[in-house]
Scaffold this active site. Structure first.
Site, mmCIF file in Angstrom:
data_model
loop_
_atom_site.group_PDB
_atom_site.id
_atom_site.type_symbol
_atom_site.label_atom_id
_atom_site.label_comp_id
_atom_site.label_asym_id
_atom_site.label_seq_id
_atom_site.Cartn_x
_atom_site.Cartn_y
_atom_site.Cartn_z
ATOM 1 N N GLU A 6 0.816 -1.216 0.000
ATOM 2 C CA GLU A 6 0.000 0.000 0.000
ATOM 3 C C GLU A 6 0.856 1.276 0.000
ATOM 4 O O GLU A 6 0.524 2.242 -0.671
ATOM 5 C CB GLU A 6 -0.885 -0.023 1.245
ATOM 6 C CG GLU A 6 -2.177 0.729 1.096
ATOM 7 C CD GLU A 6 -3.069 0.463 2.297
ATOM 8 O OE1 GLU A 6 -3.617 -0.650 2.390
ATOM 9 O OE2 GLU A 6 -3.199 1.364 3.141
ATOM 10 N N ASP A 7 1.951 1.249 0.723
ATOM 11 C CA ASP A 7 2.682 2.496 0.973
ATOM 12 C C ASP A 7 4.063 2.586 0.343
ATOM 13 O O ASP A 7 4.754 3.595 0.512
ATOM 14 C CB ASP A 7 2.825 2.723 2.496
ATOM 15 C CG ASP A 7 1.477 2.973 3.155
ATOM 16 O OD1 ASP A 7 0.546 3.378 2.440
ATOM 17 O OD2 ASP A 7 1.353 2.765 4.370
HETATM 18 P P1 NDP Z 1 -6.409 8.031 7.009
HETATM 19 O O1 NDP Z 1 -7.661 7.628 7.658
HETATM 20 O O2 NDP Z 1 -5.949 7.193 5.927
HETATM 21 O O3 NDP Z 1 -5.215 8.227 8.064
HETATM 22 C C1 NDP Z 1 -5.095 7.347 9.008
HETATM 23 C C2 NDP Z 1 -4.040 6.331 8.642
HETATM 24 O O4 NDP Z 1 -2.757 6.945 8.727
HETATM 25 C C3 NDP Z 1 -4.034 5.212 9.630
HETATM 26 O O5 NDP Z 1 -4.944 4.226 9.226
HETATM 27 C C4 NDP Z 1 -2.594 4.753 9.584
HETATM 28 O O6 NDP Z 1 -2.530 3.865 8.476
HETATM 29 C C5 NDP Z 1 -1.811 6.014 9.224
HETATM 30 N N1 NDP Z 1 -1.094 6.705 10.299
HETATM 31 C C6 NDP Z 1 0.119 7.273 10.168
HETATM 32 N N2 NDP Z 1 0.481 7.894 11.289
HETATM 33 C C7 NDP Z 1 -0.490 7.684 12.184
HETATM 34 C C8 NDP Z 1 -0.651 8.066 13.543
HETATM 35 N N3 NDP Z 1 0.268 8.797 14.187
HETATM 36 N N4 NDP Z 1 -1.780 7.724 14.178
HETATM 37 C C9 NDP Z 1 -2.716 6.978 13.540
HETATM 38 N N5 NDP Z 1 -2.619 6.597 12.228
HETATM 39 C C10 NDP Z 1 -1.513 6.936 11.566
HETATM 40 O O7 NDP Z 1 -6.473 9.503 6.659
HETATM 41 P P2 NDP Z 1 -6.587 10.112 5.271
HETATM 42 O O8 NDP Z 1 -5.909 11.404 5.336
HETATM 43 O O9 NDP Z 1 -6.132 9.176 4.209
HETATM 44 O O10 NDP Z 1 -8.182 10.300 5.144
HETATM 45 C C11 NDP Z 1 -9.046 9.209 5.089
HETATM 46 C C12 NDP Z 1 -10.470 9.565 5.538
HETATM 47 O O11 NDP Z 1 -10.451 10.575 6.527
HETATM 48 C C13 NDP Z 1 -11.334 10.112 4.439
HETATM 49 O O12 NDP Z 1 -12.040 9.074 3.823
HETATM 50 C C14 NDP Z 1 -12.297 11.027 5.188
HETATM 51 O O13 NDP Z 1 -13.476 10.348 5.521
HETATM 52 C C15 NDP Z 1 -11.620 11.349 6.432
HETATM 53 N N6 NDP Z 1 -11.253 12.755 6.495
HETATM 54 C C16 NDP Z 1 -11.773 13.465 7.517
HETATM 55 C C17 NDP Z 1 -11.464 14.793 7.661
HETATM 56 C C18 NDP Z 1 -12.013 15.495 8.827
HETATM 57 O O14 NDP Z 1 -11.590 16.597 9.104
HETATM 58 N N7 NDP Z 1 -12.946 14.914 9.564
HETATM 59 C C19 NDP Z 1 -10.601 15.482 6.713
HETATM 60 C C20 NDP Z 1 -10.067 14.629 5.687
HETATM 61 C C21 NDP Z 1 -10.406 13.318 5.604
HETATM 62 P P3 NDP Z 1 -1.467 2.673 8.332
HETATM 63 O O15 NDP Z 1 -1.675 1.705 9.412
HETATM 64 O O16 NDP Z 1 -1.811 2.143 6.975
HETATM 65 O O17 NDP Z 1 -0.153 3.383 8.373
#
Ligand code: NDP
Ligand code: ZN
Length: 183
Positions: A62-63
């Site tokens: 994925e990354d």
């Molecule tokens: P993500 O949900 O993909 O980001 C979270 C992911 O980042 C985790 O699943 C993890 O994935 C990784 N990660 C890296 N560092 C950390 C950390 N310190 N703590 C936790 N997780 C971490 O965010 P996206 O930016 O891709 O946005 C996805 C969704 O978020 C959109 O579909 C939308 O619904 C929502 N969104 C909401 C906003 C809001 O303000 N409410 C704004 C923008 C988006 P891994 O385990 O794979 O590394």
């Protein structure tokens, strides 16, 4: 096997070497797959080398530029297949990917379900202690709700890990009810 495990650790470290987590401390990315292994072994009692290798490799497709073929060549079809189960289709919009994780979780293999549980545990812990920079409270809360929905689909896989997950959900409830303050 231990030799596959060490190979997976070295492989993931190399593939993720230029990546950092999204937190303010810009933690090296490899800390995250290692955290999953720590949770699986020391909190879930999971001792399957296939699961532990897949946990180390769970984000490489994925990354990073890694391909499925590379994983098959280095680690065999079984571990590659578990990693592929854990890989979102990046061609899809984020909302759709999130929905698919919820929909597909119940049909995942036992091995993939274990890694999914550990991944959600680690990411929720990170959100409480070391969150992505710039995430406001509603965004954190949204991530907790989505993780809960994914984990609902894998229950019955490992009771220890599910209890660990439920404790973090409770900690989250307290944290959110206090407006984002610990304690
Ligand atoms: P993500 O949900 O993909 O980001 C979270 C992911 O980042 C985790 O699943 C993890 O994935 C990784 N990660 C890296 N560092 C950390 C950390 N310190 N703590 C936790 N997780 C971490 O965010 P996206 O930016 O891709 O946005 C996805 C969704 O978020 C959109 O579909 C939308 O619904 C929502 N969104 C909401 C906003 C809001 O303000 N409410 C704004 C923008 C988006 P891994 O385990 O794979 O590394
Ligand atoms: Zn992950």
């Amino acid at each position: 096997m231990i030799n596959h495990f060490i190979l997976a650790l070295a492989f993931a470290a190399e593939k993720h070497q230029h990546q950092r987590r999204k937190d303010a401390k810009i933690t090296p990315y490899i800390n995250h797959p290692i955290a999953l292994v720590n949770v699986l072994v020391n909190e879930g009692g999971v001792l399957s080398w296939d699961v532990l290798c897949a946990a180390l490799l769970h984000d490489v497709i994925e990354d990073t530029e890694t391909t499925e073929k590379e994983l098959v060549e280095h680690f065999g079809k079984k571990i590659a297949a578990i990693v592929m189960e854990l890989t979102d289709d990046k061609a899809l919009p984020k909302e759709e990917r999130k929905l698919r994780q919820v929909q597909h979780a119940p049909a995942a293999s036992h091995e993939a379900k274990l890694v999914k549980l550990a991944d959600k545990i680690c990411n929720l812990r990170d959100i409480l202690t070391n969150p992505p920079s710039g995430w406001d409270l509603p965004r954190k809360q949204e991530y907790f709700a989505w993780s809960y929905a994914v984990v609902a689909g894998v229950r019955g896989t490992n009771s220890k890990l599910e209890k660990v997950f439920d404790v973090i959900m409770q900690e989250g409830q307290v944290y959110f009810s206090k407006g984002g303050v610990h304690g």
